[in-house]
Design a protein around this motif. Structure first.
Motif, short mmCIF file in Angstrom:
data_model
loop_
_atom_site.label_atom_id
_atom_site.label_comp_id
_atom_site.label_asym_id
_atom_site.label_seq_id
_atom_site.Cartn_x
_atom_site.Cartn_y
_atom_site.Cartn_z
N ASN A 93 73.62 17.75 -49.91
CA ASN A 93 75.10 17.69 -49.83
C ASN A 93 75.78 16.48 -50.44
O ASN A 93 77.00 16.37 -50.39
CB ASN A 93 75.58 17.88 -48.38
CG ASN A 93 75.25 19.27 -47.86
OD1 ASN A 93 75.59 20.25 -48.51
ND2 ASN A 93 74.56 19.35 -46.74
N ASP A 94 75.01 15.55 -50.98
CA ASP A 94 75.62 14.37 -51.61
C ASP A 94 74.71 13.96 -52.76
O ASP A 94 74.12 12.87 -52.76
CB ASP A 94 75.76 13.26 -50.57
CG ASP A 94 76.53 12.04 -51.10
OD1 ASP A 94 77.07 12.10 -52.21
OD2 ASP A 94 76.56 11.03 -50.38
N THR A 95 74.61 14.84 -53.76
CA THR A 95 73.56 14.70 -54.77
C THR A 95 74.00 13.87 -55.98
O THR A 95 73.74 14.23 -57.13
CB THR A 95 73.09 16.10 -55.23
OG1 THR A 95 74.26 16.85 -55.62
CG2 THR A 95 72.37 16.83 -54.13
N ASN A 98 73.04 8.36 -58.13
CA ASN A 98 72.64 7.09 -57.51
C ASN A 98 72.02 7.27 -56.13
O ASN A 98 71.65 6.30 -55.47
CB ASN A 98 73.79 6.07 -57.51
CG ASN A 98 75.01 6.54 -56.76
OD1 ASN A 98 74.93 7.45 -55.94
ND2 ASN A 98 76.15 5.92 -57.02
N ASN A 99 71.88 8.52 -55.70
CA ASN A 99 71.13 8.78 -54.47
C ASN A 99 69.67 9.15 -54.76
O ASN A 99 68.97 9.71 -53.91
CB ASN A 99 71.82 9.86 -53.64
CG ASN A 99 73.03 9.29 -52.89
OD1 ASN A 99 73.06 8.10 -52.58
ND2 ASN A 99 74.02 10.12 -52.61
N ILE A 100 69.23 8.85 -55.98
CA ILE A 100 67.81 9.02 -56.33
C ILE A 100 67.25 7.65 -56.72
O ILE A 100 67.87 6.93 -57.50
CB ILE A 100 67.65 9.96 -57.55
CG1 ILE A 100 68.17 11.35 -57.22
CG2 ILE A 100 66.18 10.03 -57.97
CD1 ILE A 100 67.89 12.38 -58.31
N ILE A 140 67.45 9.47 -51.55
CA ILE A 140 67.97 8.70 -50.41
C ILE A 140 69.32 9.26 -49.96
O ILE A 140 69.77 10.28 -50.46
CB ILE A 140 68.07 7.19 -50.76
CG1 ILE A 140 68.95 6.98 -51.99
CG2 ILE A 140 66.68 6.61 -50.96
CD1 ILE A 140 69.32 5.53 -52.25
N ASP A 141 69.95 8.55 -49.04
CA ASP A 141 71.25 8.95 -48.46
C ASP A 141 71.15 10.33 -47.83
O ASP A 141 71.73 11.30 -48.31
CB ASP A 141 72.35 8.91 -49.54
CG ASP A 141 73.73 8.92 -48.90
OD1 ASP A 141 73.81 9.15 -47.67
OD2 ASP A 141 74.72 8.69 -49.61
N LEU A 142 70.40 10.38 -46.73
CA LEU A 142 70.14 11.66 -46.08
C LEU A 142 71.15 11.96 -44.96
O LEU A 142 70.95 12.85 -44.15
CB LEU A 142 68.70 11.66 -45.53
CG LEU A 142 67.63 11.35 -46.59
CD1 LEU A 142 66.24 11.27 -45.94
CD2 LEU A 142 67.63 12.40 -47.71
MG MG Z 1 75.09 7.42 -51.40
#
Ligand code: MG
Ligand code: GN1
Length: 359
Positions: free
Chosen positions: A206-208, A211-213, A226-228
């Motif tokens: 839901n927040d792909t 920068n969440n990798i 990240i950012d789960l």
């Molecule tokens: Mg994030």
């Protein structure tokens, strides 16, 4: 703003071996405040949770422990929750509510796509994440933010903010407001499918944002997602679309010069190759049919959220200057306009990628 000393003091409450020596700010998230803590020869990620956005911290942390536990049991690299010395998954201090994660060393993250190959890998990683969680029992998960990608619900909040106009800002963004009013008939596209069952409910990130990798600093291979915080039941189209919104652009999400902001069909193709390459065995015909418009949908929704926050006085997303949310909304509008102009090409790319992939 929390002083570094507060973060250092809080770090001592977590069950880490050596005493924390130093902290520094990390990452570029808009919601939580993130710090890198050095303790002995180890490093940790310390985060002050935005409890206005996530009021149910207990539920939030239970979700994350369940999901990371599930992934770790199956041998996937992910962040690990570090508990407090009292065995809790978070701690309340005068400076806020905090949690700690292991730090995944020798990794980098990108706020803008450096090249098509990296974006293709990101697509494969989020597609793989979807597959990894296919057997996860979604009924265990708390909905950390209700109606998160319910675009019609977001539109209601938008209209309320326009009508209230608490900061007197509406007069200065008439065109932007009109843009979202004019798209009112689009907002149900994904949620209608979820409601009538033609789009399956899955466990989604839901927040792909790219920068969440975390990618390996040397090889650039994907190491972890990240950012789960928003892992919840949702649609695969949310995850695909939000990546496109953020990554298939030639500029940053908050670029002021709209002349630099363009939708990139090349990057769209690369991400689609990576993502579809992983989910083709499980994607349904209706999901595949909606895939070309998923980026437009998520870009419409996110831009509308930025504009809502601008009108409401910037209470949700962190900003660095007064018009920051308006600037963000404008890049999203520009991207939607280009995606709409290129809708036929986008559809052709999805069809072409799907056809070339081995079934
Ligand atoms: Mg994030
Ligand atoms: C927020 O926290 P961060 O920066 O990863 C937001 C997303 C938006 C994004 C826009 C919980 O993500 O939904 O798409 O900003 N997260 C939450 O950049 O609202």
């Amino acid at each position: 703003m929390v002083a570094d000393g507060d973060a250092l003091g809080v770090a001592a409450k977590f069950a880490i071996p050596a005493g924390a020596r130093s902290v520094k700010r990390l990452g570029s998230g808009h919601i939580n405040a993130t710090y890198l803590v050095s303790a002995g020869d180890r490093r940790y990620v310390l985060q002050r949770i935005n409890t206005d956005v996530f009021p149910d911290v207990e539920g939030l942390m239970r979700n994350i422990e369940l999901v990371t536990g599930f992934l770790l049991d199956r041998g996937h690299e992910t962040m690990r929750v570090i508990r407090t010395r009292d065995g809790a998954s978070y701690v309340k201090a005068d400076s806020g509510t905090w949690r700690m994660f292991s730090y995944i060393a020798h990794t980098i993250s990108y706020d803008a796509v450096p090249d098509a190959d990296t974006f293709r890998s990101a697509g494969a990683a989020f597609g793989e994440f979807q597959n990894q969680l296919a057997d996860f029992d979604a009924s265990q998960l708390t909905e950390t933010i209700a109606h998160f990608h319910d675009t019609p619900h977001r539109f209601e909040a938008f209209k309320t903010a326009v009508a209230a106009d608490v900061k007197g800002r509406a007069a200065g963004c008439r065109d932007e407001i009109a843009f979202y009013m004019d798209h009112a008939d689009r907002y149900g596209t994904i949620v209608d499918g979820l409601r009538d069952g033609t789009v399956p409910l899955r466990v989604t990130h839901n927040d792909t944002k790219l920068n969440n990798i975390l990618m390996d600093a040397e090889t650039h291979a994907v190491r972890a997602i990240i950012d789960l915080d928003t892992v919840m039941p949702g649609s695969m189209l949310y995850d695909f679309g939000d990546s496109i919104r953020f990554g298939a652009s030639t500029a940053l999400e908050d670029e002021r010069d709209l002349g630099k902001v363009h939708f990139s069909p090349e990057l769209f193709r690369a991400y689609t190759e990576g993502f579809l390459g992983k989910v083709l065995p499980s994607i349904t015909p209706r999901e595949l049919e909606l895939l070309p418009c998923a980026g437009t949908m998520m870009t419409l929704e996110c831009g509308m959220r930025f504009l809502t926050d601008y009108l409401a006085g910037d209470t949700y997303f962190a900003i660095r200057y007064p018009e920051h949310n308006l600037v963000r909304a404008r890049t999203q509008i520009k991207l939607v306009q280009e995606m709409e102009e290129q809708a036929d090409d986008i559809e052709a790319i999805v069809a072409d990628v799907a056809e070339r992939l081995p079934r």
